[in-house]
Structure formats: C-alpha cells, structure tokens
Design an enzyme around this catalytic site. Structure first.
Site, short mmCIF file in Angstrom:
data_model
loop_
_atom_site.label_atom_id
_atom_site.label_comp_id
_atom_site.label_asym_id
_atom_site.label_seq_id
_atom_site.Cartn_x
_atom_site.Cartn_y
_atom_site.Cartn_z
N HIS A 26 0.86 -1.19 0.00
CA HIS A 26 0.00 0.00 0.00
C HIS A 26 0.89 1.24 0.00
CE1 HIS A 26 -3.82 2.06 1.87
NE2 HIS A 26 -3.14 2.90 1.10
N HIS A 28 1.09 4.74 -2.47
CA HIS A 28 0.69 5.54 -3.64
C HIS A 28 1.97 6.17 -4.15
CE1 HIS A 28 -3.59 5.34 -2.48
NE2 HIS A 28 -3.06 5.22 -1.27
N HIS A 206 -9.61 0.93 -1.14
CA HIS A 206 -9.57 1.59 0.16
C HIS A 206 -10.98 1.53 0.75
CE1 HIS A 206 -5.77 3.13 -1.22
NE2 HIS A 206 -5.63 3.99 -0.23
N GLU A 209 -11.12 3.52 6.08
CA GLU A 209 -10.07 4.44 6.55
C GLU A 209 -10.79 5.55 7.31
OE1 GLU A 209 -8.07 6.58 3.40
OE2 GLU A 209 -6.43 7.24 4.69
N ASP A 287 1.76 4.03 2.69
CA ASP A 287 0.70 4.87 2.12
C ASP A 287 1.28 6.01 1.27
OD1 ASP A 287 -1.93 5.44 1.56
OD2 ASP A 287 -2.44 6.26 3.52
N ASP A 288 1.63 7.12 1.90
CA ASP A 288 2.20 8.29 1.20
C ASP A 288 3.41 8.76 2.00
OD1 ASP A 288 -0.04 8.86 -0.87
OD2 ASP A 288 -1.10 8.61 1.04
N1 ADE Z 1 -4.61 8.68 -2.06
C1 ADE Z 1 -3.39 8.78 -1.57
N2 ADE Z 1 -3.37 8.44 -0.27
C2 ADE Z 1 -4.63 8.10 0.06
C3 ADE Z 1 -5.24 7.65 1.24
N3 ADE Z 1 -4.58 7.47 2.38
N4 ADE Z 1 -6.58 7.41 1.22
C4 ADE Z 1 -7.27 7.58 0.10
N5 ADE Z 1 -6.73 8.00 -1.04
C5 ADE Z 1 -5.42 8.25 -1.07
ZN ZN Z 2 -3.80 4.73 0.56
#
Ligand code: ADE
Ligand code: ZN
Length: 351
Positions: A26, A28, A206, A209, A287-288
C-alpha cells in the site's frame, strides 16, 4: 524448527524490524514525491508551485483529515509530465525501499490525476513500468503496478480510464479505489470493478479508513476485492472482524498515515494490536511516505515504539502476512518467507 520468539530480546527488535525482509502492498507512488523532487521536477518542466520553497511546502504538511491531505497531494503531483518524471519518482522510492529491506512492492498509481492535465496514460504507465523493471534488475526488488480509480470522480470516468489503460494491460496487475472516501461508497464502482475482474485483474479498494464498516462490507460483497486497503474501522463491527479473520482477508494498514490524517490521535491509540490479536491478516505499509513522516521501516519503528503489546512474534506475523497477502507467485512467497524465518531464527539464536 519453530521460531522461539521469547528468546528474542526486546533490545534486538529495532534492528530486526529494519533488517528483516518485507513486502509493501500500500504505497501511492505519487505519495512518495519528496518536496525536493517536486521542486526539481517543477523547475525541469516549468511548472509554477504555490509554495516558495521546499521548507514552505513541507511546513504545509499538517493535515486535519484525508481531504486536507489530498488537496496538497494532488497539487504536488502536478509537476509530473514526462515519462522520465514518472520513472524518476518511482526510482527514488525503490532506492528507499531497498534500504528498508523491501523485497516486493505493489505500487498504486492514480492515472486520472495526470490525464486530466493532458498527460497520456501511456506516458504514466511506461515510466512507472520501466522503474519496476530496473528495481528488479538493479535492486532485486520485485515490483508491480495497481491502477487506482479516483472515487470522487464518476464511474463513467473510471470506465474510460480502464479502457484507456487496456493497451497496457500487461504492465499492471490490478485495480484499486482511492481518494475521498466519505460519500463515495464502493458500490458506486460496481460496473468498472466487474469489467476489471473480467480482464483477470486483481482487485483491491480503500475502505474503512474514514468510511464506516459498511464500506468494507460493500467492497467485499459488491466489488469482490481481494484486499482491503486500511480497513481499520472494521473494529467497530465484531461480526465484520470475525468475517475478515475467518477469510484471511488482508488489511493493508498504514500506521503513520492514520496518525497524520487523524484517524487516531496518537500511535498509542492505534488498533493494530487488536487486529492482530483477532487473527486478521494485517500488514504494515507506508501509504504516502513523503507526506506522513516515513517509509516502511519508519512505520514499523514508530508502531512498535508506541505499542509495547507488539513484540517479535507480531513483527514476524506482520511480515509473513505481507508475503501471504501479496499478488506474487507461491514460489516467490515461499522464498521470501524462508528468508524471513532465517532472520528470526538467527535473532532467536542470539546471532
Ligand atoms: N490517495 C493517496 N493516499 C490516500 C489515502 N490514504 N486514502 C485515500 N486515497 C489516497
Ligand atoms: Zn492509501
């Protein structure tokens, strides 16, 4: 021989968390764009940024929820124009992943963020794919791509995106669903997921969350996904937790993200220990990472530092789950799991 987790001293855990092999499921890839690279690409492509400096941009990374993050994340991605930009972004990620002993990575990408600015989807996919190939040849990381639909846009736009991507069908392994969760339930994308399934693509989404447990249920029942991304709000429904555990449905949990986006107030409040105790196939992911304070090992370290209930047995379980939950071949999974066993056996032997 079974691993004697009790023989692994707490003092050995930080090193083991970092050096053991793991899979990232996971990430992005646009969320791995560090401010320095955003500025370098903006200069290269003549793109104006709303922030005067790297420091000013980084200072804006204080988020109150998912949407407040997404607004900055999409603005950051606006510097990506040429195939080489997509390659450079993914390659920077792979170098960091290799340092964290990630041996397998499945990368999300958001084509609609780029096609809306006139970037051809082939430019996006070819650049990312070339980086995946080089990750294998130069770093020994096996890597693949998962195309995500932006859920704040319409299903018709998602269908058009899938159709535009089909000439590159062999360069990605699955589809996912991301962006603003609240008010955009999985069932909005029933048709496009059915089309992707008919193409033999893997399916993830997703859910849970920020959205309610019902979104996890419709991702399973309507979209028929094979993994839930995040999914942490399942804890609000004991019946759902039981269902996820019984089916070994993986959850790709992102601890630093959850704290940065205020899903939990602090890492000590994170529900990962409860998810593992319930027998869920939970994994740790970044994630990011450029926005949330770190890559894979930073996530493992922050999580284990804040949650003393988690020890060597849980570390092994999380890493083992990451291989089990991946879309790699059974042979690859067996090889990585054997490496993992070796690392934990050595730690138990005091090596
Ligand atoms: N796009 C990038 N990060 C995300 C996240 N945590 N939740 C939903 N969309 C995303
Ligand atoms: Zn994500």
């Amino acid at each position: 021989m079974p691993i004697d987790f009790a023989a692994i001293p707490r003092s050995a855990l930080p090193g083991l968390l970092c050096s053991a092999p793991k899979a990232e499921l996971h990430i992005h890839i646009e969320g791995s764009l560090e401010p320095e690279l955003i500025f370098a690409l903006a200069r290269r492509n003549g793109v104006d940024l709303a922030y005067p400096s790297v420091d000013a941009l980084r200072a804006a990374y204080a988020f109150s929820d998912l949407q407040s993050f997404l607004d900055i994340y999409y603005a950051g991605a606006s510097v990506l124009i040429e195939e080489q930009d997509f390659f450079d972004m993914a390659w920077a990620y792979f170098e960091r992943a290799a340092a964290d002993h990630v041996v397998h990575a499945e990368l999300f990408f958001d084509p609609q963020t780029h096609t809306v600015r006139g970037v051809d989807i082939g430019v996006v996919i070819r650049g990312l794919h070339r980086a995946c190939q080089q990750a294998q040849s130069q770093l020994g990381i096996s890597a693949s791509l998962i195309l995500c639909f932006l859920r704040h846009l319409s299903e018709d736009e998602a269908i058009a995106t899938l159709q535009a991507a089909l000439p590159y069908r062999d360069l990605f392994i699955g589809v996912g669903l991301d962006s603003s969760e609240r008010g955009h339930p999985p069932e909005k994308f029933a048709r496009v997921f059915a089309m992707a399934r008919a193409q033999g693509l893997h399916l993830v989404a997703h859910a849970g969350e920020e959205g309610p447990p019902a979104y996890i249920e419709s991702a399973l029942d309507v979209l028929q996904v094979q993994r839930i991304d995040h999914g942490v709000r399942c804890v609000e429904s004991p019946a759902l937790v039981q269902r996820l555990a019984a089916s070994r449905m993986p959850l790709t949990v992102c601890p630093l993200s959850n704290v940065k986006l205020c899903v939990y107030k602090t890492m000590a409040d994170h529900q990962l220990p409860a998810l593992l105790a319930a027998g869920l196939c939970a994994t740790i992911n970044s994630d990011d990472p450029a926005y949330f304070g770190g890559y894979m090992n930073a996530n493992f370290t922050a999580t284990f530092d804040a949650l003393p209930q988690l020890g060597a047995a849980q570390a092994y379980r999380l890493m083992c789950n990451s291989f089990e939950a991946s879309f790699a071949s059974d042979a690859a999974k067996a090889g990585w799991t054997a490496q993992l066993d070796g690392a934990f056996q050595a730690a138990a032997a005091g090596a």
